[in-house]
Design a protein around this motif. Structure first.
Motif, PDB file in Angstrom:
ATOM      1  N   ASP A 103      45.575  12.890 -35.401  1.00  0.00           N
ATOM      2  CA  ASP A 103      44.611  11.858 -35.768  1.00  0.00           C
ATOM      3  C   ASP A 103      43.488  12.541 -36.534  1.00  0.00           C
ATOM      4  N   ARG A 104      43.487  12.408 -37.834  1.00  0.00           N
ATOM      5  CA  ARG A 104      42.549  13.120 -38.698  1.00  0.00           C
ATOM      6  C   ARG A 104      41.091  12.753 -38.423  1.00  0.00           C
ATOM      7  N   ARG A 105      40.862  11.664 -37.679  1.00  0.00           N
ATOM      8  CA  ARG A 105      39.491  11.275 -37.340  1.00  0.00           C
ATOM      9  C   ARG A 105      38.944  12.088 -36.169  1.00  0.00           C
ATOM     10  N   GLN A 106      39.823  12.768 -35.454  1.00  0.00           N
ATOM     11  CA  GLN A 106      39.438  13.502 -34.247  1.00  0.00           C
ATOM     12  C   GLN A 106      39.294  14.997 -34.534  1.00  0.00           C
ATOM     13  N   ARG A 162      42.028  23.053 -19.378  1.00  0.00           N
ATOM     14  CA  ARG A 162      42.809  22.052 -20.108  1.00  0.00           C
ATOM     15  C   ARG A 162      43.461  22.553 -21.391  1.00  0.00           C
ATOM     16  N   GLY A 163      42.976  23.651 -21.938  1.00  0.00           N
ATOM     17  CA  GLY A 163      43.498  24.102 -23.223  1.00  0.00           C
ATOM     18  C   GLY A 163      42.847  23.329 -24.356  1.00  0.00           C
ATOM     19  N   THR A 164      43.565  23.132 -25.442  1.00  0.00           N
ATOM     20  CA  THR A 164      43.038  22.422 -26.600  1.00  0.00           C
ATOM     21  C   THR A 164      42.951  20.932 -26.289  1.00  0.00           C
ATOM     22  N   ILE A 165      41.759  20.362 -26.511  1.00  0.00           N
ATOM     23  CA  ILE A 165      41.553  18.926 -26.317  1.00  0.00           C
ATOM     24  C   ILE A 165      40.655  18.403 -27.421  1.00  0.00           C
ATOM     25  N   THR A 166      40.615  17.095 -27.570  1.00  0.00           N
ATOM     26  CA  THR A 166      39.747  16.529 -28.593  1.00  0.00           C
ATOM     27  C   THR A 166      38.299  16.560 -28.113  1.00  0.00           C
ATOM     28  N   GLN A 167      37.406  16.516 -29.069  1.00  0.00           N
ATOM     29  CA  GLN A 167      35.986  16.504 -28.745  1.00  0.00           C
ATOM     30  C   GLN A 167      35.658  15.249 -27.933  1.00  0.00           C
ATOM     31  N   ARG A 168      36.318  14.145 -28.226  1.00  0.00           N
ATOM     32  CA  ARG A 168      36.094  12.897 -27.482  1.00  0.00           C
ATOM     33  C   ARG A 168      36.552  13.041 -26.029  1.00  0.00           C
TER      34      ARG A 168
END
Length: 165
Positions: free
Chosen positions: A85-88, A45-51
């Motif tokens: 999204d600075r929260r992610q 997938r490459g770069t993804i969010t931790q969520r």
């Protein structure tokens, strides 16, 4: 203690066989399976969010954080705050992580093809259909009990994506 019906029934034999298969796969498909799954997903997938990673792997955030800390300490991933999204937190492979993930993927493909080499193509297809049917039957009771479940590994094996077996 329950009443035993007519000796050793087929369901007990099947349960024992499935347990033995699970034991074999758990102890013979390599160590650090959680880390390998993370590297595999990131390679794909490459770069993804931790969520997103948590949702794909169907694990709790605390469990994922613990594994990610180890993988990061090994130098295989980098985490950074998302610009969108600075929260992610975003997760991506390092160069060493890409090399490790590629190597692990080659080993997994070799191991997987060997696991089923004793079966014909038709037997493999039949086994896949029977296991799908069994897993579908198990998912109903999980939903009724309110269990979140883990999807029985289906996301990692193409079933939900509609990929052929």
């Amino acid at each position: 203690m329950g009443v035993r019906r007519h000796g050793f029934v087929i369901e007990e034999k099947l349960q024992g066989q499935l347990r033995a298969c699970g034991h074999f796969l758990h102890y013979n498909m390599g160590q650090k399976v959680g880390q390998a799954r993370i590297l595999s997903v990131l390679l794909e997938r490459g770069t993804i969010t931790q969520r997103e990673l948590q949702d794909i792997l169907e694990v709790r955030s605390g469990s994922l954080s613990e594994i990610l800390n180890k993988v990061e300490d090994d130098g295989f991933i980098e985490r950074s705050q998302s610009e969108n999204d600075r929260r992610q937190m975003e997760v991506k492979l390092t160069e060493a992580g890409t090399e490790a993930a590629s190597r692990l993927e080659e080993e997994r493909v070799d191991m997987t093809s060997g696991l089923f080499s004793c079966l014909s193509s038709e037997e493999k297809k039949t086994l896949a259909e029977l296991l799908d049917k069994l897993l579908d039957g198990w998912e109903g009771p999980e939903r009724e009990r309110g269990c979140r479940g883990r999807g029985h590994g289906r996301r990692m094996h193409g079933r939900e994506a509609g990929q052929p077996l």
